[in-house]
Scaffold this active site. Structure first.
Site, PDB file in Angstrom:
ATOM      1  CB  SER A   1      -0.930   0.013   1.210  1.00  0.00           C
ATOM      2  OG  SER A   1      -1.874  -1.017   1.107  1.00  0.00           O
TER       3      SER A   1
HETATM    4  N1  SAM Z   1      -1.946  -4.473   3.767  1.00  0.00           N
HETATM    5  C1  SAM Z   1      -1.010  -4.565   2.670  1.00  0.00           C
HETATM    6  C2  SAM Z   1       0.189  -3.674   2.874  1.00  0.00           C
HETATM    7  O1  SAM Z   1       0.469  -3.344   4.003  1.00  0.00           O
HETATM    8  O2  SAM Z   1       0.865  -3.343   1.915  1.00  0.00           O
HETATM    9  C3  SAM Z   1      -1.622  -4.298   1.334  1.00  0.00           C
HETATM   10  C4  SAM Z   1      -2.545  -5.311   0.934  1.00  0.00           C
HETATM   11  S1  SAM Z   1      -3.043  -5.434  -0.724  1.00  0.00           S
HETATM   12  C5  SAM Z   1      -3.516  -3.834  -1.205  1.00  0.00           C
HETATM   13  C6  SAM Z   1      -4.587  -6.314  -0.411  1.00  0.00           C
HETATM   14  C7  SAM Z   1      -4.413  -7.708   0.108  1.00  0.00           C
HETATM   15  O3  SAM Z   1      -5.703  -8.246   0.395  1.00  0.00           O
HETATM   16  C8  SAM Z   1      -3.783  -8.655  -0.914  1.00  0.00           C
HETATM   17  O4  SAM Z   1      -2.641  -9.234  -0.347  1.00  0.00           O
HETATM   18  C9  SAM Z   1      -4.868  -9.690  -1.167  1.00  0.00           C
HETATM   19  O5  SAM Z   1      -4.385 -10.977  -1.401  1.00  0.00           O
HETATM   20  C10 SAM Z   1      -5.653  -9.624   0.136  1.00  0.00           C
HETATM   21  N2  SAM Z   1      -7.026 -10.155   0.046  1.00  0.00           N
HETATM   22  C11 SAM Z   1      -7.903 -10.075  -0.989  1.00  0.00           C
HETATM   23  N3  SAM Z   1      -9.054 -10.710  -0.669  1.00  0.00           N
HETATM   24  C12 SAM Z   1      -8.902 -11.196   0.589  1.00  0.00           C
HETATM   25  C13 SAM Z   1      -9.740 -11.967   1.452  1.00  0.00           C
HETATM   26  N4  SAM Z   1     -10.952 -12.375   1.069  1.00  0.00           N
HETATM   27  N5  SAM Z   1      -9.267 -12.286   2.681  1.00  0.00           N
HETATM   28  C14 SAM Z   1      -8.018 -11.891   3.083  1.00  0.00           C
HETATM   29  N6  SAM Z   1      -7.167 -11.191   2.280  1.00  0.00           N
HETATM   30  C15 SAM Z   1      -7.606 -10.833   1.056  1.00  0.00           C
END
Ligand code: SAM
Length: 211
Positions: free
Chosen positions: A59
């Protein structure tokens, strides 16, 4: 030479309205370069989401700080994050609150995040792999819940895991997403407020099926 951490703090956080001293301190303390792939380490403090492999991203610093500040977190708070990714946001939150629980659906990221968190000296984050749709009932209720992937609508099970007075912050929508804050004012009464347009990866799994 990319942006320095000092420049990130001044130009991208303070000048754009991040003023909570605990959020600023946490953003300063976490070494973002430990969470990005080696090849792009010189871009660690640029104010943008960066690719971390297989279509996934870390992010943007401003958004991480904005979300932490918007949730009005305190040192005693227990927070649930849905979407651990590489663990950067969890490392920032962990420096502001007492404990962070974080769920990641993708296996390789669910393995990578705890390694990154340990390397960054972050001890108070508990992670697990799974679909975050159902939250983390054994650790509930939470003072705050933060989603870093966008569901089409806010998953009901997550709202039920908020304390009274607890806040949930999530990007919501498919093409056009908006950052939504939900406050559990009473047992069955939630107040919703839209904060701003955003662009996050979609929340996969049950959130898509139930929609
Ligand atoms: N929090 C992260 C950081 O600090 O950089 C950024 C995360 S990224 C924008 C979004 C994350 O959400 C991805 O790793 C994706 O795999 C995860 N994700 C998507 N759907 C999800 C779900 N149903 N349950 C848990 N994680 C999920």
């Amino acid at each position: 030479m990319g942006t320095s951490k000092q420049e990130m703090m001044e130009r991208h956080l303070i000048d754009r309205g991040i003023s909570d001293p605990r959020v600023l301190q946490a953003m300063w303390e976490v070494d973002r370069s430990l969470f990005v792939p080696e090849e792009i380490r010189q871009q660690s403090y640029e104010d943008k989401a960066l690719p971390i492999g297989m279509g996934q991203t870390i992010s943007q610093p401003y958004i991480v700080a904005y979300m932490a500040q918007a949730m009005g977190l305190g040192p005693e708070d227990v927070v649930l994050e849905v979407g651990t990714g590489c663990g950067y946001n969890a490392a920032v939150l962990a420096r502001i609150v007492s404990r962070v629980y974080s769920i990641e659906v993708i296996e390789w990221l669910a393995r990578l995040a705890p390694e990154n968190l340990t390397r960054s000296g972050t001890g108070n984050v508990t992670t697990r792999q799974g679909d975050g749709y159902l939250g983390w009932p054994e650790a509930a209720p939470f003072d705050a819940i933060m989603l870093t992937a966008a569901p089409p609508v806010i998953p009901k099970p997550l709202t039920q895991q908020l304390k009274i007075g607890g806040r949930l912050l999530a990007p919501v929508g498919t093409n056009l997403q908006r950052l939504v804050m939900l406050v559990r004012a009473r047992e069955n009464y939630f107040v919703e407020k839209e904060l701003m347009p955003v662009k996050f990866v979609p929340m996969t799994g049950e959130a898509q099926r139930r929609h």
